[in-house]
Scaffold this motif. Sequence first.
Motif, PDB file in Angstrom:
ATOM      1  N   VAL A 155       0.858  -1.190   0.000  1.00 46.99           N
ATOM      2  CA  VAL A 155       0.000   0.000   0.000  1.00 46.99           C
ATOM      3  C   VAL A 155       0.890   1.235   0.000  1.00 46.99           C
ATOM      4  N   GLN A 156       0.490   2.256  -0.725  1.00 49.12           N
ATOM      5  CA  GLN A 156       1.232   3.515  -0.757  1.00 49.12           C
ATOM      6  C   GLN A 156       0.608   4.532   0.195  1.00 49.12           C
ATOM      7  N   THR A 157       1.447   5.398   0.745  1.00 47.53           N
ATOM      8  CA  THR A 157       0.936   6.504   1.548  1.00 47.53           C
ATOM      9  C   THR A 157       0.365   7.574   0.619  1.00 47.53           C
ATOM     10  N   GLU A 158      -0.388   8.508   1.202  1.00 46.94           N
ATOM     11  CA  GLU A 158      -0.935   9.605   0.403  1.00 46.94           C
ATOM     12  C   GLU A 158       0.183  10.457  -0.194  1.00 46.94           C
ATOM     13  N   ARG A 159       1.203  10.738   0.605  1.00 53.13           N
ATOM     14  CA  ARG A 159       2.329  11.525   0.107  1.00 53.13           C
ATOM     15  C   ARG A 159       3.047  10.775  -1.006  1.00 53.13           C
ATOM     16  N   GLU A 160       3.216   9.483  -0.829  1.00 53.58           N
ATOM     17  CA  GLU A 160       3.894   8.671  -1.833  1.00 53.58           C
ATOM     18  C   GLU A 160       3.155   8.727  -3.170  1.00 53.58           C
ATOM     19  N   ARG A 161       1.837   8.593  -3.138  1.00 53.08           N
ATOM     20  CA  ARG A 161       1.065   8.652  -4.381  1.00 53.08           C
ATOM     21  C   ARG A 161       1.194  10.021  -5.040  1.00 53.08           C
ATOM     22  N   TYR A 162       1.151  11.071  -4.220  1.00 48.89           N
ATOM     23  CA  TYR A 162       1.256  12.423  -4.765  1.00 48.89           C
ATOM     24  C   TYR A 162       2.599  12.622  -5.462  1.00 48.89           C
ATOM     25  N   VAL A 163       3.674  12.213  -4.805  1.00 51.29           N
ATOM     26  CA  VAL A 163       5.005  12.406  -5.379  1.00 51.29           C
ATOM     27  C   VAL A 163       5.162  11.612  -6.665  1.00 51.29           C
ATOM     28  N   LEU A 164       4.724  10.371  -6.643  1.00 49.51           N
ATOM     29  CA  LEU A 164       4.854   9.543  -7.839  1.00 49.51           C
ATOM     30  C   LEU A 164       3.990  10.066  -8.985  1.00 49.51           C
ATOM     31  N   ASP A 165       2.825  10.617  -8.674  1.00 44.79           N
ATOM     32  CA  ASP A 165       1.981  11.205  -9.709  1.00 44.79           C
ATOM     33  C   ASP A 165       2.655  12.396 -10.376  1.00 44.79           C
ATOM     34  N   GLN A 166       3.525  13.084  -9.613  1.00 45.05           N
ATOM     35  CA  GLN A 166       4.275  14.208 -10.170  1.00 45.05           C
ATOM     36  C   GLN A 166       5.543  13.755 -10.892  1.00 45.05           C
ATOM     37  N   GLU A 167       5.738  12.442 -10.963  1.00 43.61           N
ATOM     38  CA  GLU A 167       6.916  11.841 -11.582  1.00 43.61           C
ATOM     39  C   GLU A 167       8.204  12.318 -10.921  1.00 43.61           C
ATOM     40  N   LEU A 168       8.152  12.437  -9.594  1.00 49.78           N
ATOM     41  CA  LEU A 168       9.300  12.811  -8.790  1.00 49.78           C
ATOM     42  C   LEU A 168       9.830  11.581  -8.065  1.00 49.78           C
ATOM     43  N   PRO A 169      11.102  11.597  -7.641  1.00 48.81           N
ATOM     44  CA  PRO A 169      11.678  10.400  -7.014  1.00 48.81           C
ATOM     45  C   PRO A 169      11.242  10.225  -5.559  1.00 48.81           C
ATOM     46  N   VAL A 170      11.159   8.980  -5.155  1.00 45.12           N
ATOM     47  CA  VAL A 170      10.983   8.602  -3.759  1.00 45.12           C
ATOM     48  C   VAL A 170      12.210   7.793  -3.364  1.00 45.12           C
ATOM     49  N   TYR A 171      12.843   8.177  -2.252  1.00 45.03           N
ATOM     50  CA  TYR A 171      14.060   7.525  -1.791  1.00 45.03           C
ATOM     51  C   TYR A 171      13.685   6.535  -0.691  1.00 45.03           C
ATOM     52  N   ARG A 172      13.932   5.253  -0.956  1.00 48.41           N
ATOM     53  CA  ARG A 172      13.499   4.190  -0.050  1.00 48.41           C
ATOM     54  C   ARG A 172      14.694   3.350   0.385  1.00 48.41           C
ATOM     55  N   VAL A 173      14.634   2.879   1.608  1.00 44.21           N
ATOM     56  CA  VAL A 173      15.652   1.951   2.092  1.00 44.21           C
ATOM     57  C   VAL A 173      15.008   0.984   3.085  1.00 44.21           C
ATOM     58  N   LEU A 174      15.307  -0.284   2.919  1.00 49.25           N
ATOM     59  CA  LEU A 174      14.821  -1.333   3.810  1.00 49.25           C
ATOM     60  C   LEU A 174      16.004  -1.898   4.573  1.00 49.25           C
ATOM     61  N   TYR A 175      15.860  -1.986   5.889  1.00 51.84           N
ATOM     62  CA  TYR A 175      16.882  -2.573   6.742  1.00 51.84           C
ATOM     63  C   TYR A 175      16.323  -3.793   7.462  1.00 51.84           C
ATOM     64  N   GLN A 176      17.224  -4.720   7.768  1.00 46.39           N
ATOM     65  CA  GLN A 176      16.891  -5.863   8.598  1.00 46.39           C
ATOM     66  C   GLN A 176      17.817  -5.874   9.808  1.00 46.39           C
ATOM     67  N   ARG A 177      17.236  -6.152  10.955  1.00 45.72           N
ATOM     68  CA  ARG A 177      18.040  -6.220  12.182  1.00 45.72           C
ATOM     69  C   ARG A 177      19.045  -7.356  12.063  1.00 45.72           C
ATOM     70  N   ASN A 178      20.290  -7.063  12.418  1.00 47.14           N
ATOM     71  CA  ASN A 178      21.312  -8.097  12.419  1.00 47.14           C
ATOM     72  C   ASN A 178      21.581  -8.560  13.857  1.00 47.14           C
ATOM     73  N   THR A 179      22.668  -9.269  14.055  1.00 48.52           N
ATOM     74  CA  THR A 179      22.961  -9.815  15.386  1.00 48.52           C
ATOM     75  C   THR A 179      23.974  -8.978  16.157  1.00 48.52           C
ATOM     76  N   THR A 180      24.335  -7.819  15.637  1.00 44.84           N
ATOM     77  CA  THR A 180      25.313  -6.963  16.311  1.00 44.84           C
ATOM     78  C   THR A 180      24.735  -6.425  17.617  1.00 44.84           C
ATOM     79  N   PRO A 181      25.479  -6.544  18.717  1.00 49.21           N
ATOM     80  CA  PRO A 181      24.993  -5.968  19.981  1.00 49.21           C
ATOM     81  C   PRO A 181      24.810  -4.459  19.865  1.00 49.21           C
TER      82      PRO A 181
END
Length: 235
Positions: free
Chosen positions: A185-211
């Motif tokens: 699902v997209q957020t309202e802001r996300e849809r607006y930005v994409l409709d303007q053909e502007l970039p969205v900067y995304r990053v996905l992280y996963q928790r590792n085992t580092t203390p």
Amino acid sequence: MRQHVNPLSRFFQLPLELPGPEALFDDPNRPIHLDIGSARGQFLLALADVQPEWNHLGVEIRRPLVAAAQRDRDAREMQNLHFLFCNANVSVQGWMEALPPDRLQRVSIQFPDPWFKKRHQKRRVLQPALLLAIAAALQPGRELFMQSDVLEVIEPMVALTELSGCFERPEADPRPWRGPSPLPVQTERERYVLDQELPVYRVLYQRNTTPLPSVADLEQRWERVDNPAENTPTP
């Protein structure tokens, strides 16, 4: 309605005791997705509908938006969704600490308010203490997803997250930014930005085992990175 509130004002620094999963959801044993800065709630209202196997919690610092989102939730009788008013940097840490192990499995921070000025750095939503609280609550492999349409907003969030050492990006994700969102699902802001053909900067992280480092240690390292000129010795 004003788009910004000052999270450092005295009113927003008062800690709130947030109710646990048993008081929020009909089945508290489902995995929890925490959306920090849920705004009017349209994103979570749609996501909770297509992901009924999750419990979804939105926290937002603007109380009128929380009230409106909760009214929509109540009207739809959605028992796997709830919205709460609070300052995430003040009240969410204790809530996460009280959760059973591995109950929180996904955290999202999407299009947070842009505090550009250096003197407003402490108003940014992702502060070292909150990041470490998220890392402490997530088991290895669980996810932290962030996105913005403003580079000056997302880049410090990425830098702080990677400085902590507690998270890694999936190997298959391109750098510096992933393409599609991992969420259906997209957020309202996300849809607006994409409709303007502007970039969205995304990053996905996963928790590792580092203390986890201490909050003081991460704050000191972050201060040196975020304010390099102020920490350069005078010749």
